[in-house]
Design an enzyme around this catalytic site. Structure first.
Site, PDB file in Angstrom:
ATOM      1  N   LYS A 162      -1.333   1.694 -28.074  1.00  0.00           N
ATOM      2  CA  LYS A 162      -2.669   1.120 -27.857  1.00  0.00           C
ATOM      3  C   LYS A 162      -3.127   0.378 -29.114  1.00  0.00           C
ATOM      4  O   LYS A 162      -3.711  -0.703 -29.034  1.00  0.00           O
ATOM      5  CB  LYS A 162      -3.662   2.223 -27.501  1.00  0.00           C
ATOM      6  CG  LYS A 162      -3.510   2.683 -26.060  1.00  0.00           C
ATOM      7  CD  LYS A 162      -4.178   4.012 -25.787  1.00  0.00           C
ATOM      8  CE  LYS A 162      -3.633   4.570 -24.476  1.00  0.00           C
ATOM      9  NZ  LYS A 162      -3.810   5.999 -24.311  1.00  0.00           N
ATOM     10  N   GLN A 170      -7.615  10.581 -25.380  1.00  0.00           N
ATOM     11  CA  GLN A 170      -6.240  10.724 -24.895  1.00  0.00           C
ATOM     12  C   GLN A 170      -6.038  12.097 -24.259  1.00  0.00           C
ATOM     13  O   GLN A 170      -6.398  13.120 -24.835  1.00  0.00           O
ATOM     14  CB  GLN A 170      -5.269  10.513 -26.074  1.00  0.00           C
ATOM     15  CG  GLN A 170      -3.810  10.529 -25.707  1.00  0.00           C
ATOM     16  CD  GLN A 170      -3.392   9.373 -24.803  1.00  0.00           C
ATOM     17  OE1 GLN A 170      -3.899   8.261 -24.926  1.00  0.00           O
ATOM     18  NE2 GLN A 170      -2.479   9.636 -23.887  1.00  0.00           N
ATOM     19  N   ASP A 215     -11.195   4.075 -19.226  1.00  0.00           N
ATOM     20  CA  ASP A 215     -10.119   4.762 -18.517  1.00  0.00           C
ATOM     21  C   ASP A 215     -10.411   4.829 -17.014  1.00  0.00           C
ATOM     22  O   ASP A 215      -9.504   5.059 -16.208  1.00  0.00           O
ATOM     23  CB  ASP A 215     -10.040   6.223 -19.011  1.00  0.00           C
ATOM     24  CG  ASP A 215      -8.824   6.485 -19.874  1.00  0.00           C
ATOM     25  OD1 ASP A 215      -7.816   5.784 -19.708  1.00  0.00           O
ATOM     26  OD2 ASP A 215      -8.890   7.424 -20.698  1.00  0.00           O
TER      27      ASP A 215
HETATM   28  N1  GUN Z   1      -2.630  10.392 -20.752  1.00  0.00           N
HETATM   29  C1  GUN Z   1      -1.677   9.805 -19.967  1.00  0.00           C
HETATM   30  N2  GUN Z   1      -2.142   8.671 -19.414  1.00  0.00           N
HETATM   31  C2  GUN Z   1      -3.409   8.534 -19.859  1.00  0.00           C
HETATM   32  C3  GUN Z   1      -4.410   7.532 -19.638  1.00  0.00           C
HETATM   33  O1  GUN Z   1      -4.240   6.546 -18.896  1.00  0.00           O
HETATM   34  N3  GUN Z   1      -5.588   7.732 -20.283  1.00  0.00           N
HETATM   35  C4  GUN Z   1      -5.813   8.819 -21.078  1.00  0.00           C
HETATM   36  N4  GUN Z   1      -7.012   8.933 -21.655  1.00  0.00           N
HETATM   37  N5  GUN Z   1      -4.919   9.752 -21.302  1.00  0.00           N
HETATM   38  C5  GUN Z   1      -3.716   9.600 -20.691  1.00  0.00           C
END
Ligand code: GUN
Length: 291
Positions: free
Chosen positions: A53, A97, A120
């Site tokens: 990211k 996350q 998200d």
């Molecule tokens: N963990 C795995 N995929 C994701 C996601 O798309 N967003 C977040 N916040 N955590 C994750």
């Protein structure tokens, strides 16, 4: 027959380049889009996603506010951090996350994020708006799957889409999106209690694997000519690899290529799309501050 390999890497790159143009225009108007990513602990997959990211944020020219916290961070402390990010006018998007350490209530943290910064798309307000087809932030992986299908020219209208997996992050929201009026697929959701899974997956025109189990979808579970979207990212031990592991999907890739008409690889399939859609949502969150 050998399937067309769907190049998620290059489709994601074109989404990011479109986002970069939007970021540049918005920055010219004095708004510099900023995403706050919160990582608690050092789960290796999460650490790697978060660096991905950060790379993407740099590439599209957004501000990166990544906050790394120790694994023993308390729930109260995390909720206070989310609250301060909610009130920070320089932060447009907030992503915590997942998974979080076991002592933290994940749902409580998701609910604490201001829905207008929930890039998200996990907050119940956004999920509810998605369900009733109102404007909202769409969850990034399901949205990325739709863009892959669209960009590859795979018709969803009238198609039977079978989703294996019912997670809150992928399977459930994707089932809603594919059944909406802008996709018009007929959707079946399979899960751990599904009887005779193979008999159902073999009916799929579009088969989506989102279970997190390495190579569990074998070639004989795929209808000849189906499009196969592999959302799984699994680490399997590999002594010949530099870091001792390699990534495989939920689909047994090489044999599946002989049956499917199109298939996403792992890596370079769905994964890069998730991050690209996150960049798009963050740009949208920043744009909304001008409206
Ligand atoms: N963990 C795995 N995929 C994701 C996601 O798309 N967003 C977040 N916040 N955590 C994750």
């Amino acid at each position: 027959m050998s399937a067309t390999i769907i190049d998620g890497y290059s489709i994601a790159a074109s989404v990011r380049s479109r986002v970069a143009e939007g970021v540049s225009r918005l920055t010219g108007k004095g708004v510099h889009p900023c995403l706050a990513v919160v990582l608690v602990g050092d789960n290796p997959a999460s650490v790697s996603y978060v660096s991905g990211k950060e790379r993407a944020l740099r590439e599209v020219g957004m501000k990166d506010r990544t906050i790394r916290l120790p694994a023993d961070t308390g729930e109260k402390e995390l909720l206070e951090l989310v609250d301060s990010l909610n009130h920070d006018p320089d932060v447009h998007g907030i992503l915590v996350q997942l998974p979080l350490p076991k002592h933290i209530n994940e749902q409580a943290v998701i609910m604490a994020i201001d829905p207008s910064k929930d890039v998200d798309g996990f907050h119940p307000v956004n999920l509810g708006n998605m369900l009733i087809e109102r404007e909202c932030f769409l969850p990034c992986t399901p949205h990325g799957v739709l863009v892959l299908l669209r960009e590859t020219g795979i018709t969803t209208a009238g198609a039977h889409a079978v989703i294996v997996g019912r997670s809150n992050i992928v399977g459930k929201p994707l089932s809603v999106l594919l059944a909406r009026r802008d996709c018009n697929a007929t959707v079946t959701v399979c899960h751990t209690k599904t009887r005779d899974l193979a008999a159902i997956t073999r009916q799929a025109d579009i088969l989506i694997a989102a279970v997190g189990s390495p190579r569990m979808i074998s070639a004989d579970m795929i209808k000849p000519g189906a499009a196969v979207i592999d959302v799984g990212v699994n680490r399997v031990a590999d002594d010949t690899a530099k870091n001792g592991y390699r990534l495989v999907g939920d689909v047994d890739f090489a044999p599946a290529c002989e049956v499917a008409s199109a298939i996403t690889p792992v890596p370079r399939g769905v994964g890069p799309m998730t991050i690209a859609m996150l960049m798009e949502n963050t740009l949208e969150a920043a744009l909304r501050t001008l409206r």
